[in-house]
Motif scaffolding. Structure first.
Motif, PDB file in Angstrom:
ATOM      1  N   SER A  22       0.864  -1.172   0.000  1.00  0.00           N
ATOM      2  CA  SER A  22       0.000   0.000   0.000  1.00  0.00           C
ATOM      3  C   SER A  22       0.904   1.226   0.000  1.00  0.00           C
ATOM      4  O   SER A  22       2.126   1.099  -0.028  1.00  0.00           O
ATOM      5  CB  SER A  22      -0.918  -0.001   1.227  1.00  0.00           C
ATOM      6  OG  SER A  22      -0.157   0.115   2.416  1.00  0.00           O
ATOM      7  N   PRO A  71       3.885  -0.928  11.747  1.00  0.00           N
ATOM      8  CA  PRO A  71       2.537  -0.615  11.292  1.00  0.00           C
ATOM      9  C   PRO A  71       1.678  -0.093  12.446  1.00  0.00           C
ATOM     10  O   PRO A  71       1.856  -0.491  13.599  1.00  0.00           O
ATOM     11  CB  PRO A  71       2.010  -1.951  10.766  1.00  0.00           C
ATOM     12  CG  PRO A  71       2.900  -2.994  11.330  1.00  0.00           C
ATOM     13  CD  PRO A  71       4.206  -2.340  11.642  1.00  0.00           C
ATOM     14  N   GLN A  75      -3.752  -0.249  10.973  1.00  0.00           N
ATOM     15  CA  GLN A  75      -3.340  -1.102   9.855  1.00  0.00           C
ATOM     16  C   GLN A  75      -3.363  -2.575  10.254  1.00  0.00           C
ATOM     17  O   GLN A  75      -3.818  -3.428   9.496  1.00  0.00           O
ATOM     18  CB  GLN A  75      -1.937  -0.725   9.387  1.00  0.00           C
ATOM     19  CG  GLN A  75      -1.866   0.607   8.675  1.00  0.00           C
ATOM     20  CD  GLN A  75      -0.431   1.037   8.441  1.00  0.00           C
ATOM     21  OE1 GLN A  75       0.414   0.886   9.316  1.00  0.00           O
ATOM     22  NE2 GLN A  75      -0.175   1.591   7.267  1.00  0.00           N
ATOM     23  N   GLN A  79      -5.525  -5.682   8.633  1.00  0.00           N
ATOM     24  CA  GLN A  79      -4.923  -6.915   8.141  1.00  0.00           C
ATOM     25  C   GLN A  79      -5.519  -8.130   8.848  1.00  0.00           C
ATOM     26  O   GLN A  79      -5.772  -9.162   8.216  1.00  0.00           O
ATOM     27  CB  GLN A  79      -3.410  -6.876   8.334  1.00  0.00           C
ATOM     28  CG  GLN A  79      -2.723  -5.895   7.420  1.00  0.00           C
ATOM     29  CD  GLN A  79      -1.255  -5.729   7.740  1.00  0.00           C
ATOM     30  OE1 GLN A  79      -0.782  -6.120   8.801  1.00  0.00           O
ATOM     31  NE2 GLN A  79      -0.523  -5.125   6.817  1.00  0.00           N
TER      32      GLN A  79
END
Length: 129
Positions: A22, A71, A75, A79
């Motif tokens: 990303s 992260p 995030q 995930q």
């Protein structure tokens, strides 16, 4: 083994592949059983603390040309929700359910817990009125 990076070199070794990419996070999967990766680990191995030998993630990433990333919780929750969705639709999981698999908590409970966490994160992001 997975690494999360902000940036990576254009070419990665054959034992490393990009899983997701990303704008602000790159997930790299490392085949830690590959002989070339094992030899790299042996080359980088140092005494991390007295009597404990290993490889520091920072040293490994530096050698691979990867800029490490931590992260955000937002995030990671995203995930995790993606993984839970994949588990819920996976044929092996479906087969377990068909065979009578039950637990006190299930995939839906995990998904709900992550949704509540995501809502709380978003609520705390909003400016106070």
């Amino acid at each position: 083994m997975k690494l999360y990076a902000k940036s990576i070199p254009q070419t990665l070794p054959i034992w490393a592949t990009i899983v997701t990419k990303s704008a602000d996070l790159i997930e790299v999967e490392i085949n830690d059983q590959h002989p070339n990766f094992q030899s790299l680990l042996e080359e980088l191995e140092t005494e991390i603390e007295p009597g404990t030998f290993g490889v520091k993630a920072e040293d490994l990433c530096s050698r691979l040309g990867i800029e490490m990333s931590n992260p955000s919780l937002h995030q990671l929750v995203g995930q995790a929700q993606t993984l839970i969705s994949e588990i819920a639709t996976h044929p092996d999981y479906r087969q377990l359910l068909s065979a009578g698999y039950q637990s006190d908590l299930n995939i839906a409970d995990a998904s709900t817990a992550l949704t509540y966490l995501q809502w709380e994160l978003e609520r705390n992001r909003e400016p106070s009125n």
